[in-house]
Write an enzyme that holds these catalytic residues in place. Structure first.
Site, PDB file in Angstrom:
ATOM      1  CB  VAL A   1       3.511  -0.243   3.302  1.00  0.00           C
ATOM      2  CG1 VAL A   1       3.750  -1.414   4.255  1.00  0.00           C
ATOM      3  CG2 VAL A   1       3.248   1.028   4.083  1.00  0.00           C
TER       4      VAL A   1
ATOM      5  CG  PHE B   1       3.841   7.051   5.203  1.00  0.00           C
ATOM      6  CD1 PHE B   1       4.379   5.948   4.577  1.00  0.00           C
ATOM      7  CD2 PHE B   1       2.553   6.962   5.693  1.00  0.00           C
ATOM      8  CE1 PHE B   1       3.654   4.773   4.456  1.00  0.00           C
ATOM      9  CE2 PHE B   1       1.826   5.789   5.567  1.00  0.00           C
ATOM     10  CZ  PHE B   1       2.379   4.695   4.944  1.00  0.00           C
ATOM     11  N   GLY B   2       4.717   7.643   2.120  1.00  0.00           N
ATOM     12  CA  GLY B   2       5.442   6.821   1.151  1.00  0.00           C
ATOM     13  C   GLY B   2       4.771   5.475   0.971  1.00  0.00           C
TER      14      GLY B   2
ATOM     15  N   GLY C   1       0.833  -1.193   0.000  1.00  0.00           N
ATOM     16  CA  GLY C   1       0.000   0.000   0.000  1.00  0.00           C
ATOM     17  C   GLY C   1       0.866   1.240   0.000  1.00  0.00           C
TER      18      GLY C   1
ATOM     19  CE  LYS D   1       4.192   3.753   8.208  1.00  0.00           C
ATOM     20  NZ  LYS D   1       3.616   4.625   9.273  1.00  0.00           N
TER      21      LYS D   1
ATOM     22  CG  ASP E   1      -4.931   9.549  10.907  1.00  0.00           C
ATOM     23  OD1 ASP E   1      -6.102   9.890  10.618  1.00  0.00           O
ATOM     24  OD2 ASP E   1      -4.102   9.221  10.055  1.00  0.00           O
TER      25      ASP E   1
END
Length: 343
Positions: free
Chosen positions: A84, A81-82, A77, A98, A195
């Protein structure tokens, strides 16, 4: 006098820079010392309650090898942030990596925050951090692998919803609640997640939930009950009104998000899937309308009607509605913030 002032300022500035360099060198050497571990995979030994857990430091080449050089087929996914990736350690342990994107505008601070926070947290309903990589511009976190990915992959997928019978959904609700109680009351640090949402609830091989993604989290002092920020982060729809509009956050903010999650789990519908309904903007408004019209059983997803205890489902809906009260100081939300796990 001007010359003396300039000279004093110059000496003070030089001293600050020298101190900063020494602290930076000490921090780097501390990470390096902690990172000298067997790269066949981190140990499963449990840390004693009074000690900070060591966080193994992996090299970039090691993680690249574990993920087949970040092959697209291993991609699980992506987020702000970037990306995984799934990886396999030499000892056979599967992991999730991650990888902080170099172009990410939000990632640097969130990466450090998550690394520091989650390394100190140990609970069966929180995802476990196994190590990290800090090498040049590369920054990565290595987590235990969750084979069933995230809750939203089941909850909102028409072909997979049927795999979530009522017992599984109830266990997921209970597991999330236990994880929150640990963050808010039982851990050495008092953590506000900020979150909490379906995509941040990961499921292990037995469909047990684990709260993940602590990049937005905040640490509270034991005597601190509320914080304020000018930078509101998180996901609209899961944010409490006082946080979204005023930047005020507390344990009640997470309780509000938990309430939205409970309503989503019972109904199988996304929080923002009501835009075509008159005067309904989200699942909270939908639930309140059904409740006031005495039609709340219509909220229950058809796939669980036969397998559920309707009394238990209605109790969960009631708890969810108590959590999403508009006012943070409402007695209902305040009380549920202290007791949702035992309920």
């Amino acid at each position: 006098m001007i010359i003396l002032c300039i000279l004093s300022w110059w000496k003070w500035n030089a001293a600050i820079k020298d101190c900063w360099k020494r602290d930076k060198t000490h921090f780097s050497s501390s990470i390096s010392m902690k990172g000298r571990v067997d790269l066949s995979g981190p140990s499963d030994n449990t840390q004693e309650a009074g000690n900070d857990p060591e966080l193994p430091l992996f090299t970039f080449d090691f993680i690249a090898s574990a993920t087949s050089n970040f092959d697209e087929s291993n991609k699980l996914g992506e987020g702000g942030f970037g990306d995984v990736y799934k990886g396999l350690l030499p000892g056979g342990q599967e992991v999730a990596v991650k990888r902080l994107s170099r172009s990410s505008g939000q990632g640097q601070e969130e990466f450090k925050n998550e690394m520091i926070l989650i390394a100190k947290l140990q609970h069966r309903n929180l995802v476990r951090l196994l190590g990290c990589c800090i090498q040049g511009e590369e920054k990565m976190l290595v987590y235990e692998y969750m084979p069933n990915k995230s809750l939203d992959a089941f909850l909102f997928d028409p072909t997979r919803q049927e795999l979530l019978d009522w017992k599984t959904r109830y266990d997921i609700i209970e597991g999330i609640a236990r994880g929150l109680v640990y963050l808010h009351r039982d851990s050495r640090l008092r953590i506000i997640h900020r979150d909490l949402k379906a995509s941040n609830i990961l499921l292990d091989g037995e469909m047990k939930p684990k709260i993940s993604d602590f990049g937005m989290a905040r640490i509270f002092g034991r005597d601190q009950n509320q914080g304020n920020t000018t930078r509101v982060v998180g996901t609209f729809g899961y944010m409490s009104p006082e946080y979204a509009m005023e930047g005020l956050f507390s344990g009640k903010s997470d309780v509000y998000s938990f309430g939205v999650l409970v309503l989503e789990i019972v109904s199988g519908r996304r929080n923002n899937s009501f835009h075509n309904m008159t005067n309904i903007i989200n699942i909270v408004g939908y639930a309140w309308r059904l409740w006031t019209e005495a039609r709340i059983t219509e909220m229950v997803h058809p796939t669980i009607e036969e397998s559920c205890s309707m009394a238990q489902v209605l109790r969960c809906i009631h708890v969810g509605l108590l959590c999403v009260q508009d006012h943070a100081n409402d007695k209902a939300r305040h009380a549920i913030g202290c007791s949702y796990a035992s309920e």
